[in-house]
Design an enzyme around this catalytic site. Sequence first.
Site, PDB file in Angstrom:
ATOM      1  N   GLY A  43       0.839  -1.202   0.000  1.00 56.55           N
ATOM      2  CA  GLY A  43       0.000   0.000   0.000  1.00 56.55           C
ATOM      3  C   GLY A  43       0.869   1.246   0.000  1.00 56.55           C
ATOM      4  O   GLY A  43       0.525   2.254   0.607  1.00 56.55           O
ATOM      5  N   ARG A  62      -0.258   5.217  -1.823  1.00 57.40           N
ATOM      6  CA  ARG A  62      -1.083   6.349  -1.352  1.00 57.40           C
ATOM      7  C   ARG A  62      -1.028   6.454   0.174  1.00 57.40           C
ATOM      8  O   ARG A  62      -0.591   5.514   0.850  1.00 57.40           O
ATOM      9  CB  ARG A  62      -2.549   6.151  -1.783  1.00 57.40           C
ATOM     10  CG  ARG A  62      -2.730   6.246  -3.268  1.00 57.40           C
ATOM     11  CD  ARG A  62      -4.186   6.192  -3.697  1.00 57.40           C
ATOM     12  NE  ARG A  62      -4.737   4.857  -3.645  1.00 57.40           N
ATOM     13  CZ  ARG A  62      -5.820   4.519  -2.945  1.00 57.40           C
ATOM     14  NH1 ARG A  62      -6.462   5.427  -2.250  1.00 57.40           N
ATOM     15  NH2 ARG A  62      -6.262   3.280  -2.943  1.00 57.40           N
ATOM     16  N   SER A  64      -4.235  -0.033  14.210  1.00 53.00           N
ATOM     17  CA  SER A  64      -5.150   1.115  14.194  1.00 53.00           C
ATOM     18  C   SER A  64      -5.653   1.390  15.604  1.00 53.00           C
ATOM     19  O   SER A  64      -5.683   0.492  16.461  1.00 53.00           O
ATOM     20  CB  SER A  64      -6.346   0.809  13.297  1.00 53.00           C
ATOM     21  OG  SER A  64      -7.303   1.848  13.371  1.00 53.00           O
ATOM     22  N   TYR A 103     -13.918  -4.113  10.512  1.00 49.10           N
ATOM     23  CA  TYR A 103     -12.613  -3.440  10.449  1.00 49.10           C
ATOM     24  C   TYR A 103     -11.905  -3.535  11.812  1.00 49.10           C
ATOM     25  O   TYR A 103     -10.712  -3.833  11.881  1.00 49.10           O
ATOM     26  CB  TYR A 103     -12.811  -1.981  10.038  1.00 49.10           C
ATOM     27  CG  TYR A 103     -11.536  -1.184   9.915  1.00 49.10           C
ATOM     28  CD1 TYR A 103     -10.670  -1.381   8.842  1.00 49.10           C
ATOM     29  CD2 TYR A 103     -11.184  -0.228  10.873  1.00 49.10           C
ATOM     30  CE1 TYR A 103      -9.500  -0.642   8.719  1.00 49.10           C
ATOM     31  CE2 TYR A 103     -10.020   0.515  10.767  1.00 49.10           C
ATOM     32  CZ  TYR A 103      -9.182   0.300   9.683  1.00 49.10           C
ATOM     33  OH  TYR A 103      -8.022   1.023   9.580  1.00 49.10           O
ATOM     34  N   THR A 162     -10.336  -6.792  12.270  1.00 49.94           N
ATOM     35  CA  THR A 162      -9.073  -6.985  11.531  1.00 49.94           C
ATOM     36  C   THR A 162      -7.913  -6.342  12.278  1.00 49.94           C
ATOM     37  O   THR A 162      -6.813  -6.886  12.316  1.00 49.94           O
ATOM     38  CB  THR A 162      -9.129  -6.416  10.092  1.00 49.94           C
ATOM     39  OG1 THR A 162      -9.163  -4.977  10.109  1.00 49.94           O
ATOM     40  CG2 THR A 162     -10.304  -6.967   9.300  1.00 49.94           C
TER      41      THR A 162
END
Length: 253
Positions: free
Chosen positions: A13, A16, A143, A156, A159
Amino acid sequence: MGRLNDKVAVVTGGSRGIGAAIARRYGAEGARVAVVYKAAADAADEVVADIKAAGSEATAIRCDVAQTAACNAMADAVGAAFGGADILVNNAGIYLLTMPGETSEDEWDNQMNTNVKGAYFAAQALLPQMMARGGGKIINIGSIAGETGIPASAVYCATKGAIKLMTKSLALDLRPHNIQVNSLSPGCVESDMNAGYRAELQEFMDALQGRFGVGNPWMVPDDMAGTAVYLASSDSDTVTGANVMVDNGYSAF
Ligand code: NDP
């Protein structure tokens, strides 16, 4: 003298957002960088051009990390381009707002397969190269969603919770190989990922802001880069299995 001179870094990734910022910073610190992307070839080429313009080497590699065969091919391409990898940043990720009762199996699979399975198998594909080079660094991008619930984000969050524990377990398994495995968990970072969601998440953000009290909760991708350099450098050789929150203090509440 860069902090990552003579190192080869793979950033999934890398085309971006957070991955692009980390890839650019790694290049500036002297690493040769493989910028791995899924679809945005032009954006990946731009990151590669920026790294080269700043004096380091870089190459773009297309790879859908959700496909294990593609991860293996990516590792082969890294070997062919640079002779092997020392650093892997598992940053590729997707975030879909999903409500219980309305979530499709595809929405579950796509997030799990990209965010968790992709990170595991990208690491597995590159492990032989790291072992052959005497060690390495794996940085899994977690995150704030691995620390706290977020509305309409159960899949999410699952994950990112998985990333945190996968990181700890891999850290134990790979200690004998001198490979440190850590997660870097951002808070709220302005990027394409959440550009369409900011209005929908505003109520949540306002509630957080109310608790937090001071400052702007939103960061920019480059705010992650310094910690990503630290976790890739020899300065963190005794740090493994850690989850480093780069979240403006949100997880402190
Ligand atoms: P962006 O949407 O800006 O970028 C996502 C990147 O992941 C792109 O480079 C994209 O490639 C790549 N990608 C997506 N799916 C795949 C795939 N299957 N295979 C390979 N590459 C893929 O996201 P961010 O920069 O915001 O997020 C990066 C990471 O940080 C993610 O893991 C995210 O969960 C995490 N994060 C982000 C936060 C935020 O607030 N932005 C907060 C906490 C964590 P392409 O360009 O080719 O599509």
